[in-house]
Design an enzyme around this catalytic site. Structure first.
Site, PDB file in Angstrom:
ATOM      1  N   PHE A 138      45.794  30.262  37.998  1.00  0.00           N
ATOM      2  CA  PHE A 138      44.987  30.493  39.201  1.00  0.00           C
ATOM      3  C   PHE A 138      44.616  31.964  39.266  1.00  0.00           C
ATOM      4  O   PHE A 138      45.484  32.823  39.250  1.00  0.00           O
ATOM      5  CB  PHE A 138      45.723  30.079  40.480  1.00  0.00           C
ATOM      6  CG  PHE A 138      44.866  30.273  41.709  1.00  0.00           C
ATOM      7  CD1 PHE A 138      43.877  29.358  42.032  1.00  0.00           C
ATOM      8  CD2 PHE A 138      45.026  31.388  42.512  1.00  0.00           C
ATOM      9  CE1 PHE A 138      43.052  29.560  43.139  1.00  0.00           C
ATOM     10  CE2 PHE A 138      44.203  31.591  43.636  1.00  0.00           C
ATOM     11  CZ  PHE A 138      43.223  30.670  43.946  1.00  0.00           C
ATOM     12  N   ASP A 223      47.528  39.088  35.290  1.00  0.00           N
ATOM     13  CA  ASP A 223      47.265  38.855  36.711  1.00  0.00           C
ATOM     14  C   ASP A 223      48.611  38.817  37.421  1.00  0.00           C
ATOM     15  O   ASP A 223      49.297  37.803  37.418  1.00  0.00           O
ATOM     16  CB  ASP A 223      46.496  37.538  36.874  1.00  0.00           C
ATOM     17  CG  ASP A 223      46.254  37.167  38.332  1.00  0.00           C
ATOM     18  OD1 ASP A 223      46.863  37.806  39.223  1.00  0.00           O
ATOM     19  OD2 ASP A 223      45.475  36.225  38.587  1.00  0.00           O
ATOM     20  N   LYS A 252      48.269  40.655  46.620  1.00  0.00           N
ATOM     21  CA  LYS A 252      49.022  40.068  47.736  1.00  0.00           C
ATOM     22  C   LYS A 252      49.963  41.022  48.504  1.00  0.00           C
ATOM     23  O   LYS A 252      49.718  41.359  49.639  1.00  0.00           O
ATOM     24  CB  LYS A 252      49.784  38.843  47.243  1.00  0.00           C
ATOM     25  CG  LYS A 252      48.847  37.658  46.979  1.00  0.00           C
ATOM     26  CD  LYS A 252      49.605  36.393  46.700  1.00  0.00           C
ATOM     27  CE  LYS A 252      48.708  35.167  46.807  1.00  0.00           C
ATOM     28  NZ  LYS A 252      47.913  34.870  45.619  1.00  0.00           N
TER      29      LYS A 252
HETATM   30  C1  LIG Z   1      46.545  34.533  45.230  1.00  0.00           C
HETATM   31  C2  LIG Z   1      46.182  34.760  43.817  1.00  0.00           C
HETATM   32  C3  LIG Z   1      44.900  35.197  43.438  1.00  0.00           C
HETATM   33  C4  LIG Z   1      43.771  35.312  44.426  1.00  0.00           C
HETATM   34  O1  LIG Z   1      43.995  36.309  45.398  1.00  0.00           O
HETATM   35  P1  LIG Z   1      43.042  36.370  46.690  1.00  0.00           P
HETATM   36  O2  LIG Z   1      43.540  37.600  47.400  1.00  0.00           O
HETATM   37  O3  LIG Z   1      43.258  35.108  47.452  1.00  0.00           O
HETATM   38  O4  LIG Z   1      41.661  36.498  46.211  1.00  0.00           O
HETATM   39  C5  LIG Z   1      44.665  35.478  42.116  1.00  0.00           C
HETATM   40  N1  LIG Z   1      45.630  35.341  41.192  1.00  0.00           N
HETATM   41  C6  LIG Z   1      46.874  34.926  41.511  1.00  0.00           C
HETATM   42  C7  LIG Z   1      47.905  34.806  40.451  1.00  0.00           C
HETATM   43  C8  LIG Z   1      47.189  34.605  42.828  1.00  0.00           C
HETATM   44  O5  LIG Z   1      48.407  34.152  43.143  1.00  0.00           O
END
Ligand SMILES: *Cc1c(COP(=O)(O)O)cnc(C)c1O
Length: 404
Positions: A138, A223, A252
């Site tokens: 994700f 990420d 986050k």
């Molecule tokens: C939450 C998340 C995102 C997206 O972040 P947003 O602030 O909602 O755009 C991207 N990568 C990972 C691994 C995430 O957990």
């Protein structure tokens, strides 16, 4: 207004992008939240791994209040001291040399995708732009990050997706190797898959990925939007794997709940972004970077990382005890306070029963309960959570008579 009145108004005015629970939190402190009816909840979701210092940590609140009275926003046409200090702090404590700031995880990953393409264009020419990512990954909800994400449920309805992404199974270096072509510029992975169900790769995987990237001249993008900022008991999750990426994204938990994203990179890669190639109006503004500075300093100075390792082991142990007791618990896995409990049954009802009993939990990938409480969670709070969860599990156990 009470919760019911707020929910009625939401139905009238808010777009239905989320399957929201009928719950209206209005106040928070540490690991506790209160809803609009005054009901108290123990929070083991923490805004999906955002509130790592708990709700309204006094140092974050003070930084926000002070900065709000001083200067809330100014353009990135000018230099921003709080942003510069935050960049220095993050670079000093990571592999990286330079930072770019934006407002969310998706934007941080957009920036990483653009930087990887620009770097490759400059170095290898226009043929080399493809990025390999993992299935069940994700990376966000913008068009580029939806294209990068390896989940059909996120991608459907939005064709045509951005060209140039390939998905291979996570934790499988042979699949990665086979997918690399002369057009590949980068490999982009979560060190631990969050939304995909708390998937931790086998030892050696990331070393092999790093080696593959070195052999083929590919950039490795991590990420760490969900697992960075102390969640795993180290400031960054890559520190567990004995390698460094070339680019890393964070968001986050970085600013204690204020909206922020950042992309960090080595100098050689970062140099591909020249004036005018990328930007953001709000990115790294004084208010959010002041909050982030307070958050990162607190994580580093207050012994939070060691505490996270210790309390994470405790939570893991308590969850393993529940696994022994209930056959529908298939697996418990995690590092630090990034913990998943794989069930053989859907988890949605357990989450709802938790809400009734004053516990905020999360289910991801349908059958995985995800435990991402604030890093400041105490043993007493874990014990209280376990009592509630044990009660729910007992009630839904076959033969308990409580469920048809
Ligand atoms: C939450 C998340 C995102 C997206 O972040 P947003 O602030 O909602 O755009 C991207 N990568 C990972 C691994 C995430 O957990």
């Amino acid at each position: 207004m009470n919760s019911q009145q707020w929910i009625a108004k939401a139905d009238q005015y808010i777009m239905r992008t989320y399957g929201r629970y009928p719950l209206v939190p209005v106040r928070g402190e540490g690991c506790r939240l209160w809803d609009a009816d005054g009901k108290e909840y123990l929070d083991f979701l923490a805004g999906v791994a955002v509130n790592n210092l708990g709700h309204c940590h006094p140092k974050v609140v003070a930084a926000l209040q002070q900065q709000a009275a001083e200067l809330i926003h100014c353009s990135n046409y000018y230099h921003i001291p709080q942003q510069i200090e935050l960049a220095e702090l993050l670079c000093r404590h990571s592999f990286a040399d330079k930072a770019f700031f934006c407002n969310s995880g998706a934007e941080a990953n957009e920036a990483a995708i653009k930087l990887a393409r620009k770097y490759s264009l400059d170095k290898f020419g226009p043929e080399r732009y493809e990025i390999i990512t993992a299935t069940e990954s994700f990376h966000g909800r913008t068009m580029a990050t939806v294209s990068a994400t390896g989940q059909a449920k996120v991608q459907k309805f939005f064709d045509p997706l951005l060209h140039g992404f390939h998905h291979v199974p996570f934790d499988n270096v042979e699949a990665l190797r086979a997918a690399v072509t002369p057009n590949t510029c980068a490999i982009m992975l979560e060190p631990i898959q969050g939304e995909g169900g708390v998937n931790i790769p086998a030892p050696g995987y990331f070393q092999a990925v790093r080696q593959l990237c070195n052999e083929r001249g590919l950039l490795l993008i991590f990420d760490e939007v969900q697992v960075g900022m102390g969640r795993t008991g180290k400031l960054f999750a890559y520190e567990h794997f004995g390698i460094t990426p070339d680019i890393m994204t964070l968001a986050k938990a970085l600013a204690g709940g204020a909206p922020i994203g950042t992309m960090l990179a080595k100098d050689e890669v970062a140099a591909a972004f020249t004036p005018g190639t990328h930007g953001s109006t709000f990115g790294g503004n004084p208010l959010v970077t002041a909050a982030a500075l307070a958050t990162v300093r607190t994580i580093l100075e207050d012994g939070i990382l060691n505490a996270t390792c210790e309390i994470g082991d405790y939570l893991l142990g308590e969850l393993l005890t529940l696994k022994e007791k209930y056959p529908f618990v298939a697996e418990v896995r995690g590092i630090g306070l990034m913990i998943g409990m794989g069930l053989t049954i859907p988890g949605a009802d357990i989450v709802k029963m938790g809400h009734e009993r004053g516990l905020l939990l999360n289910v991801t990938h349908d059958t995985v309960l995800r435990f991402v409480p604030p890093l400041i969670v105490t043993k007493q709070e874990i014990d209280r959570m376990i009592v509630i969860l044990d009660g729910i599990f007992a009630e839904i156990s076959p033969g308990s008579g409580a469920k048809d």
